[in-house]
Design a protein around this motif. Structure first.
Motif, PDB file in Angstrom:
ATOM      1  N   TRP A 164       7.228   4.614  -0.976  1.00  0.00           N
ATOM      2  CA  TRP A 164       5.960   5.057  -0.414  1.00  0.00           C
ATOM      3  C   TRP A 164       5.959   4.807   1.084  1.00  0.00           C
ATOM      4  CZ3 TRP A 164       3.750   1.928  -4.969  1.00  0.00           C
ATOM      5  CH2 TRP A 164       3.716   2.720  -6.115  1.00  0.00           C
ATOM      6  N   LYS A 165       5.370   5.716   1.835  1.00  0.00           N
ATOM      7  CA  LYS A 165       5.493   5.660   3.295  1.00  0.00           C
ATOM      8  C   LYS A 165       4.183   5.407   4.034  1.00  0.00           C
ATOM      9  CE  LYS A 165       9.837   6.547   2.796  1.00  0.00           C
ATOM     10  NZ  LYS A 165      10.806   5.431   2.891  1.00  0.00           N
ATOM     11  N   LYS A 166       3.063   5.723   3.404  1.00  0.00           N
ATOM     12  CA  LYS A 166       1.773   5.568   4.067  1.00  0.00           C
ATOM     13  C   LYS A 166       0.860   4.692   3.204  1.00  0.00           C
ATOM     14  CE  LYS A 166       2.884   8.474   7.373  1.00  0.00           C
ATOM     15  NZ  LYS A 166       3.030   8.076   8.790  1.00  0.00           N
ATOM     16  N   ALA A 167       0.198   3.742   3.865  1.00  0.00           N
ATOM     17  CA  ALA A 167      -0.634   2.796   3.115  1.00  0.00           C
ATOM     18  C   ALA A 167      -2.001   2.631   3.754  1.00  0.00           C
ATOM     19  CB  ALA A 167       0.064   1.439   3.023  1.00  0.00           C
ATOM     20  N   TYR A 168      -2.937   2.194   2.929  1.00  0.00           N
ATOM     21  CA  TYR A 168      -4.301   1.883   3.369  1.00  0.00           C
ATOM     22  C   TYR A 168      -4.680   0.548   2.731  1.00  0.00           C
ATOM     23  CZ  TYR A 168      -9.146   2.857   4.763  1.00  0.00           C
ATOM     24  OH  TYR A 168     -10.378   2.809   5.358  1.00  0.00           O
ATOM     25  N   VAL A 169      -5.370  -0.308   3.460  1.00  0.00           N
ATOM     26  CA  VAL A 169      -5.740  -1.639   2.975  1.00  0.00           C
ATOM     27  C   VAL A 169      -7.242  -1.719   2.760  1.00  0.00           C
ATOM     28  CG1 VAL A 169      -5.885  -4.076   3.604  1.00  0.00           C
ATOM     29  CG2 VAL A 169      -3.750  -2.828   3.974  1.00  0.00           C
ATOM     30  N   GLU A 223      -4.108  12.210   7.136  1.00  0.00           N
ATOM     31  CA  GLU A 223      -2.972  11.948   6.256  1.00  0.00           C
ATOM     32  C   GLU A 223      -3.466  11.132   5.072  1.00  0.00           C
ATOM     33  OE1 GLU A 223       1.177  11.202   8.043  1.00  0.00           O
ATOM     34  OE2 GLU A 223      -0.205  10.279   9.467  1.00  0.00           O
ATOM     35  N   LYS A 224      -3.006  11.475   3.895  1.00  0.00           N
ATOM     36  CA  LYS A 224      -3.433  10.745   2.712  1.00  0.00           C
ATOM     37  C   LYS A 224      -2.463   9.601   2.425  1.00  0.00           C
ATOM     38  CE  LYS A 224      -6.674  13.725   2.344  1.00  0.00           C
ATOM     39  NZ  LYS A 224      -7.952  13.387   3.028  1.00  0.00           N
ATOM     40  N   PRO A 225      -2.984   8.443   2.058  1.00  0.00           N
ATOM     41  CA  PRO A 225      -2.093   7.321   1.751  1.00  0.00           C
ATOM     42  C   PRO A 225      -1.344   7.515   0.441  1.00  0.00           C
ATOM     43  CG  PRO A 225      -4.362   6.738   1.258  1.00  0.00           C
ATOM     44  CD  PRO A 225      -4.407   8.086   1.911  1.00  0.00           C
ATOM     45  N   ASP A 226      -0.096   7.044   0.416  1.00  0.00           N
ATOM     46  CA  ASP A 226       0.646   6.994  -0.841  1.00  0.00           C
ATOM     47  C   ASP A 226       0.168   5.838  -1.699  1.00  0.00           C
ATOM     48  OD1 ASP A 226       2.519   9.087  -0.074  1.00  0.00           O
ATOM     49  OD2 ASP A 226       3.382   7.604   1.288  1.00  0.00           O
ATOM     50  N   VAL A 227      -0.326   4.787  -1.022  1.00  0.00           N
ATOM     51  CA  VAL A 227      -0.721   3.579  -1.727  1.00  0.00           C
ATOM     52  C   VAL A 227      -1.941   2.962  -1.058  1.00  0.00           C
ATOM     53  CG1 VAL A 227       0.948   2.223  -0.392  1.00  0.00           C
ATOM     54  CG2 VAL A 227       0.048   1.295  -2.515  1.00  0.00           C
ATOM     55  N   VAL A 228      -2.870   2.515  -1.884  1.00  0.00           N
ATOM     56  CA  VAL A 228      -4.005   1.710  -1.414  1.00  0.00           C
ATOM     57  C   VAL A 228      -3.758   0.290  -1.886  1.00  0.00           C
ATOM     58  CG1 VAL A 228      -6.478   1.283  -1.590  1.00  0.00           C
ATOM     59  CG2 VAL A 228      -5.623   3.640  -1.462  1.00  0.00           C
ATOM     60  N   PHE A 229      -3.709  -0.636  -0.940  1.00  0.00           N
ATOM     61  CA  PHE A 229      -3.535  -2.040  -1.309  1.00  0.00           C
ATOM     62  C   PHE A 229      -4.918  -2.667  -1.394  1.00  0.00           C
ATOM     63  CE2 PHE A 229      -2.266  -6.546  -0.632  1.00  0.00           C
ATOM     64  CZ  PHE A 229      -1.418  -6.640  -1.730  1.00  0.00           C
ATOM     65  N   LEU A 230      -5.318  -3.024  -2.613  1.00  0.00           N
ATOM     66  CA  LEU A 230      -6.650  -3.541  -2.896  1.00  0.00           C
ATOM     67  C   LEU A 230      -6.575  -5.044  -3.125  1.00  0.00           C
ATOM     68  CD1 LEU A 230      -9.675  -3.163  -3.765  1.00  0.00           C
ATOM     69  CD2 LEU A 230      -8.806  -2.752  -6.086  1.00  0.00           C
ATOM     70  N   ALA A 251      -4.021   7.957  -5.163  1.00  0.00           N
ATOM     71  CA  ALA A 251      -2.895   7.194  -4.642  1.00  0.00           C
ATOM     72  C   ALA A 251      -2.619   5.996  -5.542  1.00  0.00           C
ATOM     73  CB  ALA A 251      -3.212   6.711  -3.225  1.00  0.00           C
ATOM     74  N   ALA A 252      -1.386   5.517  -5.478  1.00  0.00           N
ATOM     75  CA  ALA A 252      -1.064   4.283  -6.190  1.00  0.00           C
ATOM     76  C   ALA A 252      -1.962   3.169  -5.681  1.00  0.00           C
ATOM     77  CB  ALA A 252       0.401   3.925  -5.978  1.00  0.00           C
ATOM     78  N   ILE A 253      -2.429   2.328  -6.594  1.00  0.00           N
ATOM     79  CA  ILE A 253      -3.240   1.173  -6.217  1.00  0.00           C
ATOM     80  C   ILE A 253      -2.441  -0.074  -6.557  1.00  0.00           C
ATOM     81  CG2 ILE A 253      -5.370  -0.114  -6.607  1.00  0.00           C
ATOM     82  CD1 ILE A 253      -6.713   2.528  -7.351  1.00  0.00           C
ATOM     83  N   LEU A 254      -2.209  -0.906  -5.554  1.00  0.00           N
ATOM     84  CA  LEU A 254      -1.515  -2.182  -5.726  1.00  0.00           C
ATOM     85  C   LEU A 254      -2.507  -3.305  -5.504  1.00  0.00           C
ATOM     86  CD1 LEU A 254       0.900  -0.227  -5.272  1.00  0.00           C
ATOM     87  CD2 LEU A 254       2.031  -2.076  -4.029  1.00  0.00           C
ATOM     88  N   THR A 255      -2.307  -4.411  -6.206  1.00  0.00           N
ATOM     89  CA  THR A 255      -3.218  -5.531  -6.051  1.00  0.00           C
ATOM     90  C   THR A 255      -2.507  -6.846  -6.360  1.00  0.00           C
ATOM     91  OG1 THR A 255      -5.451  -6.323  -6.612  1.00  0.00           O
ATOM     92  CG2 THR A 255      -4.095  -5.492  -8.411  1.00  0.00           C
TER      93      THR A 255
END
Length: 391
Positions: A164-169, A223-230, A251-255
């Motif tokens: 994954w290349k783009k992330a949002y926190v 740009e849309k995130p590939d992953v949201v880090f929650l 998007a994938a959600i990681l936590t």
């Protein structure tokens, strides 16, 4: 012998028995649980408590500590951090030589400071390194991996393993763990993916009924995130996931470990593309067979499957103390700590554990990552962090 002499001898004999009894009581291996047995933090502490009690059963069956069975004393802090200090005083008065406190620095520190003053070992599953030599003192130990290392691990895994290349926190800004978790993910992500690969950061509070504004900002990104880090925990975390999915954020959600377990999955039916880091898979598919065996014993003892992996932490805290006390040949806090500080990849049920005089929390111990597809949880494997922010 005169009557007066007889009475004097009897008093001396009785006093000797009392003193001897007090000495025996003082040398008993007593383990304190100053935890959230009730209140909103109770679900977080419940399996940790259960794991600790399972360890005590296993250790007592194997001969106990210094040849005596471990006794347990309990105090309910009612999910109110200041009550931890009262609880520490109470269980120390009842003979506690080590105490397990709640799994967050803010909740565990008040009691741990008291334990420190009483020469009593303090354990927690707090992921903040301040629960240790750096913050509380030389008798405080966290059985967890540092939140900073966890966040960095998830960034490395997302970028290197998932590409994954783009992330949002998205940070639930309420407890120490979530803050350090999101902060370390963001820092490590920018290091490996580039500063522009972090598309944004936002915050909410666990009790917020709606995060519509935050979701609008995510959805409005060019740009849309590939992953949201929650970084959150129940009930706010599952609510945030449900709202994101309902709004079309796929998007994938990681936590982090604070959202471990499947007890909340009913609120987000059919959830997929979700990943959580924790200490072991409770689903019978962990790469470490000792972890799978632990959860089998847990289910046998309590008549139900574990809700989360946290039992591994409670078990390992008691396990570490028993190993150290037996090796030290003493229940004295300073002497037990001296042994704990020599742990070098000590094989505990939670995994290899290393503590030193200056660092009382793990950083590089492998952690499990659990993925969810169509509401079903399965282990992705175990991974170690390569680099993490300083703390």
């Amino acid at each position: 012998m005169s009557k007066r002499g007889y009475l004097k001898s009897a008093v001396v004999a009785i006093s000797a028995v009392v003193i001897a009894s007090q000495a025996i009581a003082a040398d008993k291996p007593v383990f304190g649980l100053v935890m959230s047995f009730s209140g909103w933090f109770q679900p977080i502490d419940a399996d940790t408590i259960a794991g600790a009690k399972l360890a005590i059963d296993d250790i007592n069956a194997a001969g106990g500590v210094l040849g005596q069975p471990i006794e347990v004393v309990e105090f309910d802090n009612k999910s109110q951090p200041p009550l931890g200090a009262d609880g520490a005083l109470e269980v120390v008065e009842k003979g506690a030589k080590a105490i397990l406190f709640p799994s967050d620095f803010d909740f565990g520190a008040p009691g741990a400071f008291v334990a420190q003053q009483k020469n009593v070992i303090a354990f927690s599953a707090a992921s903040d390194p301040k629960f240790g030599a750096q913050g509380v003192g030389p008798l405080a130990y966290s059985i967890s991996n540092a939140g900073q290392a966890q966040g960095a691990l998830m960034a490395e895994w997302a970028y290197n393993k998932k590409s994954w290349k783009k992330a949002y926190v998205l940070l639930d800004n309420t407890i120490s763990y979530t803050k350090s978790l999101c902060g370390s993910f963001a820092e490590r992500w920018k290091e490996i993916a580039g500063a522009n690969a972090l598309l944004g950061q936002d915050t909410f509070l666990n009790g917020d009924p709606s995060i519509a504004a935050q979701i609008t900002r995510i959805a409005g990104l060019a740009e849309k995130p590939d992953v949201v880090f929650l970084c959150s925990y129940a009930p706010g975390g599952p609510s945030a996931i449900r709202q994101m999915r309902a709004a079309g954020v796929n998007a994938a959600i990681l936590t982090g470990e604070s959202m471990d377990g499947d007890y909340w999955i009913g609120s987000t039916p059919g959830l997929s593309n979700f990943y959580v880091v924790n200490y072991g898979s409770k689903y019978g598919d962990d790469p470490n067979p000792d972890v799978n065996a632990f959860f089998q014993r847990f289910e046998k003892k309590y008549g139900k499957k574990a809700d989360v992996s946290y039992g591994l932490r409670g078990y390992s805290a008691v396990q570490a103390w028993a190993l150290a006390a037996n090796k030290a040949g003493s229940l004295d806090g300073d002497k037990v700590a001296a042994v704990l500080n020599t742990f070098n990849k000590q094989p505990l049920v939670i995994g290899p554990t290393t503590w030193t005089k200056d660092l009382h929390i793990e950083t590089t111990r492998p952690m499990a990552i659990i993925g969810v597809k169509d509401g079903k949880f399965a282990a992705e494997g175990r991974f170690s962090v390569e680099k993490f922010p300083k703390f």
